[in-house]
Design an enzyme around this catalytic site. Structure first.
Site, PDB file in Angstrom:
ATOM      1  N   GLU A 126       0.806  -1.220   0.000  1.00 50.35           N
ATOM      2  CA  GLU A 126       0.000   0.000   0.000  1.00 50.35           C
ATOM      3  C   GLU A 126       0.843   1.276   0.000  1.00 50.35           C
ATOM      4  OE1 GLU A 126      -3.136   0.118   2.876  1.00 50.35           O
ATOM      5  OE2 GLU A 126      -4.152  -1.590   2.003  1.00 50.35           O
ATOM      6  N   GLU A 164      -5.242  -8.590   0.413  1.00 48.19           N
ATOM      7  CA  GLU A 164      -5.994  -8.296   1.644  1.00 48.19           C
ATOM      8  C   GLU A 164      -7.449  -8.072   1.284  1.00 48.19           C
ATOM      9  OE1 GLU A 164      -4.493  -5.105   4.179  1.00 48.19           O
ATOM     10  OE2 GLU A 164      -2.428  -5.731   3.773  1.00 48.19           O
TER      11      GLU A 164
HETATM   12  C1  BG6 Z   1      -4.385  -2.133   5.093  1.00 49.18           C
HETATM   13  C2  BG6 Z   1      -3.062  -2.466   5.691  1.00 49.18           C
HETATM   14  O1  BG6 Z   1      -4.371  -0.749   4.854  1.00 49.18           O
HETATM   15  O2  BG6 Z   1      -5.534  -2.260   5.832  1.00 49.18           O
HETATM   16  C3  BG6 Z   1      -3.122  -3.223   6.999  1.00 49.18           C
HETATM   17  O3  BG6 Z   1      -2.220  -3.095   4.776  1.00 49.18           O
HETATM   18  C4  BG6 Z   1      -4.267  -2.704   7.835  1.00 49.18           C
HETATM   19  O4  BG6 Z   1      -1.871  -3.121   7.629  1.00 49.18           O
HETATM   20  C5  BG6 Z   1      -5.564  -2.946   7.074  1.00 49.18           C
HETATM   21  O5  BG6 Z   1      -4.349  -3.237   9.120  1.00 49.18           O
HETATM   22  C6  BG6 Z   1      -6.825  -2.515   7.794  1.00 49.18           C
HETATM   23  O6  BG6 Z   1      -6.734  -1.175   8.198  1.00 49.18           O
HETATM   24  P1  BG6 Z   1      -7.013  -0.773   9.707  1.00 49.18           P
HETATM   25  O7  BG6 Z   1      -6.694   0.669   9.793  1.00 49.18           O
HETATM   26  O8  BG6 Z   1      -8.451  -1.073   9.952  1.00 49.18           O
HETATM   27  O9  BG6 Z   1      -6.110  -1.647  10.539  1.00 49.18           O
END
Ligand code: BG6
Length: 454
Positions: free
Chosen positions: A152, A355
């Site tokens: 990201e 993800e």
């Molecule tokens: C992505 C990242 O942006 O989203 C993760 O790669 C992150 O590291 C995930 O945890 C979810 O975002 P958040 O802010 O809800 O933890």
């Protein structure tokens, strides 16, 4: 491949052990009431137990990141003890027949390099990143064939603590620095693609992008144009450099009009053009609805991920038709399909969903966690991915975020994503025990049936 994801600083803990160095995440202040990352999910001490759970659920692959400062405490010197932890992890995965997918750089950056030369603002940062990658390719390349170069990059650039920028920096000055860092990051990613293929035969390497895929708020052409501009200025600007070695005209004009364009060199642009990735990783959680902004002069976006308005270009709009998560993120499963199709049309590269998941406050009841909301979210998104595959789009795999509960990037331990519950909260470490949520059993069945009934 059916997989799952985590990242080192969010899951490992053990920050004071085995000569690990200090990272940016150890240094910046946390929101009140939110835990730091020193213990996290204690994966550093419970790795074997966690891999046994991955085997039990039936994962084909597991995406994790290495902690740069565990391996190179000052960003330069090698720490054998840190390397041994990932040797053990990779060996445990291999023994369980789980394919490792290794992310080289996921937000966590050596504080020593920030102090020394300002991190990605200096060209020297490229050499240090390549030195880390070289070490990883040589050490693990016989067992790891799937690599993620940078996680990201867009969200790295927009959050000052991730870049080591001063908290008060904003506006034009923020963006000028972010643009310089972006140029160095893209160059680093291209060089690491090349190095990977030199050192690891049969490897695949690509970035993990975060396409939000804006949808126009209405059928008005100006809203469609606003969505297009959003996608170019906020998301695709990095992939265009990664995959085609170019700045798109709209983006370049935006930079030049504000005098914040980096000094590009032709030899760098050639490196970018000659070394595209082998796949595109997609991190997908939510999407955004935009309409045209009628405000006069286009201003500079400055910092922050979710800008509500870039005057003169777009303005985000609430979309009442969409349900939202407990944290206010609109849920739009079709957005993952749009991202897969759009990025494949643009770049003709296979897609790996690196993800995808739902952050929620889970509430255990007598040791059980009934997270139907997460199952609904995951099922709906997986269904869209399956439709893409049925249409002939090359999707290599799905790695939901996250395998196990971990410390959210910005919201601490209250916002959980895992299939496995970790018994701790922000203020009390409890016993850090592992409990299988309902979503664990759901995913176990999906994998056993190879997604046939989704
Ligand atoms: C992505 C990242 O942006 O989203 C993760 O790669 C992150 O590291 C995930 O945890 C979810 O975002 P958040 O802010 O809800 O933890």
């Amino acid at each position: 491949m059916f997989g799952a994801s985590t990242s080192s600083f969010q899951v490992e803990g053990g920050t004071g052990e085995d000569d690990r160095g200090i990272s940016n995440y150890d240094c910046f202040p946390k929101k009140p009431g939110i835990t730091d990352f020193s213990v996290a999910s204690d994966h550093y001490h419970r790795m074997e137990e966690d891999v046994a759970l991955m085997a039990e659920i039936g994962l084909d692959c597991y995406r994790f990141s290495v902690s740069w400062v565990r391996i190179m405490p000052d960003g330069k010197t090698v720490n054998e003890k840190g390397l041994r932890f990932y040797d053990r992890l990779i060996d445990a995965l291999t023994a369980a027949r789980i394919t490792p997918i290794l992310t080289i750089y996921h937000f966590e950056y050596p504080q020593a390099l920030l102090n020394r030369y300002g991190g990605w603002l200096s060209r020297e940062s490229i050499d240090d990143y390549l030195a880390l990658a070289r070490l990883l390719f040589i050490r693990y390349g016989n067992r790891v064939k799937h690599w993620v170069s940078i996680n990201e990059q867009d969200h790295l650039l927009k959050i000052p603590e991730r870049m080591g920028f001063p908290a008060e920096l904003n506006g034009v000055e923020y963006e000028r620095k972010a643009q310089l860092a972006n140029y160095h990051l893209c160059l680093a990613a291209a060089l690491v693609n090349r190095l990977c293929h030199e050192l690891v035969p049969g490897a695949f390497i690509g970035p993990a992008a975060n396409p939000l895929q804006a949808i126009p708020a209405s059928s008005k052409p100006e809203d469609y144009l606003a969505a297009m501009a959003y996608n170019e200025l906020e998301c695709n600007y990095i992939l265009e450099l990664n995959c085609r070695g170019r700045y798109v005209p709209l983006y370049w004009k935006y930079l030049c009009d504000r005098g914040i364009q980096p000094d590009t060199r032709e030899e760098d642009m050639k490196i970018l053009r000659d070394n595209p990735p082998n796949f595109i990783g997609i991190n997908y959680y939510t999407s955004i609805t935009v309409e045209a902004s009628e405000a006069g002069k286009i201003q500079c976006r400055g910092r922050g991920i979710m800008l509500q308005e870039l005057p003169g270009v777009y303005r985000t709009r609430e979309n009442k038709k969409l349900p939202v998560s407990e944290w206010g993120w609109p849920i739009r499963p079709e957005g993952i399909k749009i991202a897969i199709m759009e990025l494949y049309h643009r770049y003709q590269l296979p897609i790996l969903v690196t993800e995808n998941g739902l952050g929620n406050r889970d509430r255990p009841e007598n040791g059980a966690i009934h997270d139907d909301y997460r199952i609904d979210y995951l099922r709906a998104h997986l269904h869209e991915i399956k439709e893409c595959i049925d249409l002939g789009y090359p999707v290599l795999g799905w790695c939901p975020w996250s395998f196990i509960d971990l410390v959210s990037g910005r919201e601490g331990m209250g916002k959980r994503y895992g299939f496995v519950y970790v018994n701790r909260d922000n203020n009390d470490l409890k016993d850090l025990g592992r409990y299988k949520k309902d979503s664990f059993y759901w995913y176990q069945r999906v994998i056993a049936e190879r997604g046939r009934y989704i």
